[in-house]
Scaffold this motif. Structure first.
Motif, short mmCIF file in Angstrom:
data_model
loop_
_atom_site.label_atom_id
_atom_site.label_comp_id
_atom_site.label_asym_id
_atom_site.label_seq_id
_atom_site.Cartn_x
_atom_site.Cartn_y
_atom_site.Cartn_z
N ILE A 1 0.84 -1.20 0.00
CA ILE A 1 0.00 0.00 0.00
C ILE A 1 0.87 1.25 0.00
O ILE A 1 0.62 2.21 -0.73
CB ILE A 1 -0.94 0.01 1.22
CG1 ILE A 1 -1.96 -1.12 1.12
CG2 ILE A 1 -1.68 1.36 1.32
CD1 ILE A 1 -2.83 -1.28 2.35
N ILE A 2 1.92 1.24 0.83
CA ILE A 2 2.80 2.40 0.94
C ILE A 2 3.58 2.62 -0.36
O ILE A 2 3.55 3.71 -0.95
CB ILE A 2 3.78 2.23 2.11
CG1 ILE A 2 3.04 2.27 3.45
CG2 ILE A 2 4.86 3.33 2.07
CD1 ILE A 2 3.91 1.97 4.65
N ARG A 3 4.26 1.57 -0.81
CA ARG A 3 5.23 1.74 -1.90
C ARG A 3 4.60 1.69 -3.29
O ARG A 3 5.03 2.40 -4.20
CB ARG A 3 6.31 0.67 -1.78
CG ARG A 3 7.07 0.76 -0.47
CD ARG A 3 8.02 -0.42 -0.29
NE ARG A 3 8.59 -0.44 1.06
CZ ARG A 3 9.45 -1.34 1.49
NH1 ARG A 3 9.85 -2.31 0.68
NH2 ARG A 3 9.92 -1.29 2.73
N ASP B 1 6.00 7.41 9.02
CA ASP B 1 7.18 8.20 8.67
C ASP B 1 7.80 7.72 7.37
O ASP B 1 8.27 8.52 6.54
CB ASP B 1 8.23 8.14 9.79
CG ASP B 1 7.83 8.93 11.02
OD1 ASP B 1 6.86 9.72 10.93
OD2 ASP B 1 8.47 8.75 12.08
N ASP B 2 7.80 6.40 7.19
CA ASP B 2 8.33 5.83 5.95
C ASP B 2 7.51 6.26 4.75
O ASP B 2 8.06 6.59 3.69
CB ASP B 2 8.33 4.30 6.06
CG ASP B 2 8.89 3.63 4.82
OD1 ASP B 2 10.03 3.95 4.43
OD2 ASP B 2 8.20 2.76 4.24
N LEU B 3 6.18 6.28 4.91
CA LEU B 3 5.31 6.74 3.84
C LEU B 3 5.62 8.19 3.48
O LEU B 3 5.78 8.52 2.29
CB LEU B 3 3.85 6.61 4.27
CG LEU B 3 2.81 7.29 3.37
CD1 LEU B 3 2.84 6.70 1.97
CD2 LEU B 3 1.41 7.16 3.98
N ARG C 1 9.05 8.56 1.72
CA ARG C 1 9.01 8.12 0.32
C ARG C 1 8.23 9.10 -0.56
O ARG C 1 8.63 9.38 -1.70
CB ARG C 1 8.40 6.72 0.24
CG ARG C 1 9.30 5.63 0.83
CD ARG C 1 8.61 4.27 0.84
NE ARG C 1 9.45 3.27 1.47
CZ ARG C 1 10.39 2.57 0.86
NH1 ARG C 1 10.62 2.78 -0.43
NH2 ARG C 1 11.11 1.67 1.51
N MET C 2 7.13 9.61 -0.03
CA MET C 2 6.36 10.59 -0.79
C MET C 2 7.14 11.88 -0.95
O MET C 2 7.15 12.50 -2.02
CB MET C 2 5.03 10.87 -0.08
CG MET C 2 3.99 9.78 -0.25
SD MET C 2 3.41 9.64 -1.96
CE MET C 2 2.48 11.17 -2.12
N GLY C 3 7.83 12.29 0.12
CA GLY C 3 8.65 13.49 0.05
C GLY C 3 9.72 13.37 -1.01
O GLY C 3 9.95 14.30 -1.80
N ASN C 4 10.37 12.22 -1.06
CA ASN C 4 11.42 12.02 -2.07
C ASN C 4 10.84 11.95 -3.48
O ASN C 4 11.50 12.33 -4.45
CB ASN C 4 12.22 10.75 -1.76
CG ASN C 4 13.28 10.99 -0.70
OD1 ASN C 4 13.84 12.07 -0.59
ND2 ASN C 4 13.56 9.97 0.09
#
Length: 387
Positions: free
Chosen positions: A202-204, A307-309, A312-315
């Motif tokens: 879902i995240i990636r 935080d990981d989500l 990754r979205m920020g990057n």
């Protein structure tokens, strides 16, 4: 002695016994521990193997190499333990105890048939012991034996370890290495790989990858153009730091996070709600397994995933900004009329030019004369004044 929360599904108790009388209390505790009907007066290190190998309680003694130790091998182990004791080693006694209901939920135990998957428990013990001995730098200088006991309300594993050539640490082991033993048993018995894979997908895939495929300036995302450019303008000149992990952009991370939140709310609200529920379920499961006394195991689990989500979205947004920056600087200075060179430094001009770059880059190659090009630039400047 180290003892985890008793409400946990897996409990580890650990202590050590010295080989002389310098620590009378510990030695007496050891005597009290084994001073029971099935193991009276067994105070020798070697004899602890007899206690563990009581056929009324266990399937068989096992080691790093053997699932079932022969009588000859048992004698060899006892001699090794006795030799280690004579050299001044300590005897580490570890007990891994399980909640039987939890074992049954995960297919390791059957209450009706009394079946226990001893093979699985032995394999996990071997892996755990190898890691623990390695982390304590005694992997090439230790011998251990273990036994799975079924004679109590909680199935448990006894593990006895000695150093063949004692060091000066006198029983000291790293707490993290013991915690890792517990984690190994939990993770290997309770296979949550599918749940974790679903969360990561879902995240990636559903959210982050979708964002990478859906550029901010396309016809669907233009509502985020203003926020995008505000962040772009605030980034440091050195593009090396255009990465969410660098402290050099801490001043702009709140804006990046807000952009991420807006984007998810608009395009992935259902995905996010599903993720939120799955994470809550995992936290509840970790509470049950580790017990409330080990809250550090689950307190930050959901936060770390969120935080990981956001990272990754920020990057993903920052990578798009790098591409954006390349596009607006793609036309060489020599191809830009002099009045436009100064305008190139103006953010407003950059906004307009990026909005029209699909036309510029598709048409500029086919332009046959300078007048057509200058006419396009004039229109660009004119439209820029009305934004």
């Amino acid at each position: 002695m180290i003892n985890t929360d008793k409400k946990a599904s897996v409990i580890i108790k650990s202590k050590f016994i010295v080989s002389n009388n310098s620590d009378k209390k510990s030695f007496n505790e050891y005597i009290n521990y084994i001073d029971r009907e099935e193991a009276k007066n067994k105070i020798e290190f070697a004899d602890y193997n007899n206690y563990m190998d009581d056929e009324m309680k266990t399937s068989s003694l096992f080691t790093e190499d053997d699932d079932s130790v022969s009588e000859q091998k048992k004698e060899e182990i006892k001699k090794a333990f006795k030799k280690a004791q004579d050299k001044g080693s300590v005897l580490w006694q570890d007990v891994v105890s399980f909640d039987n209901d939890w074992l049954e939920e995960n297919g390791v135990y059957n209450k009706k048939t009394k079946y226990v998957d001893d093979k699985k428990l032995k394999d996990i013990t071997r892996k755990s012991m190898k890691e623990m001995l390695d982390k304590n730098h005694i992997d090439n200088n230790a011998i251990w034996s273990g036994a799975i006991h079924h004679n109590t309300d909680n199935i448990h594993i006894h593990i006895a370890t000695v150093e063949l050539s004692p060091n000066n640490y006198r029983g000291k082991r790293k707490l993290k290495s013991l915690e890792k033993v517990k984690s190994n048993f939990i993770n290997k018995i309770m296979d949550r790989s599918k749940e974790h894979e679903n969360i990561n997908s879902i995240i990636r895939k559903d959210i982050v990858h979708s964002k990478k495929e859906n550029q901010t300036f396309n016809m669907f995302n233009r509502t985020f153009k203003k926020d995008f450019l505000s962040i772009y303008k605030a980034l440091p000149e050195n593009k090396r730091y255009w990465n969410y992990g660098y402290n050099n952009i801490n001043h702009v991370k709140p804006k990046i996070n807000e952009l991420t939140k807006k984007y998810i709310d608009k395009y992935h609200k259902d995905d996010f709600e599903k993720l939120d529920k799955l994470l809550d379920k995992e936290v509840d499961n970790l509470k049950k397994v580790y017990g409330k006394g080990n809250n550090k195991r689950y307190d930050d689990y959901k936060k770390n995933k969120m935080d990981d989500l956001y990272k990754r979205m920020g990057n993903a947004f920052l990578q798009e900004m790098k591409e954006y920056d390349k596009k607006i600087n793609k036309i060489e200075e020599k191809d830009i009329p002099k009045p436009m060179k100064n305008a190139k430094k103006n953010v407003a001009f950059k906004q307009v030019r990026y909005g029209l770059d699909r036309f510029i880059y598709s048409d500029i190659k086919s332009m046959k004369n300078q007048r057509a090009f200058e006419e396009l630039q004039r229109k660009t400047e004119q439209e820029g004044r009305y934004q």
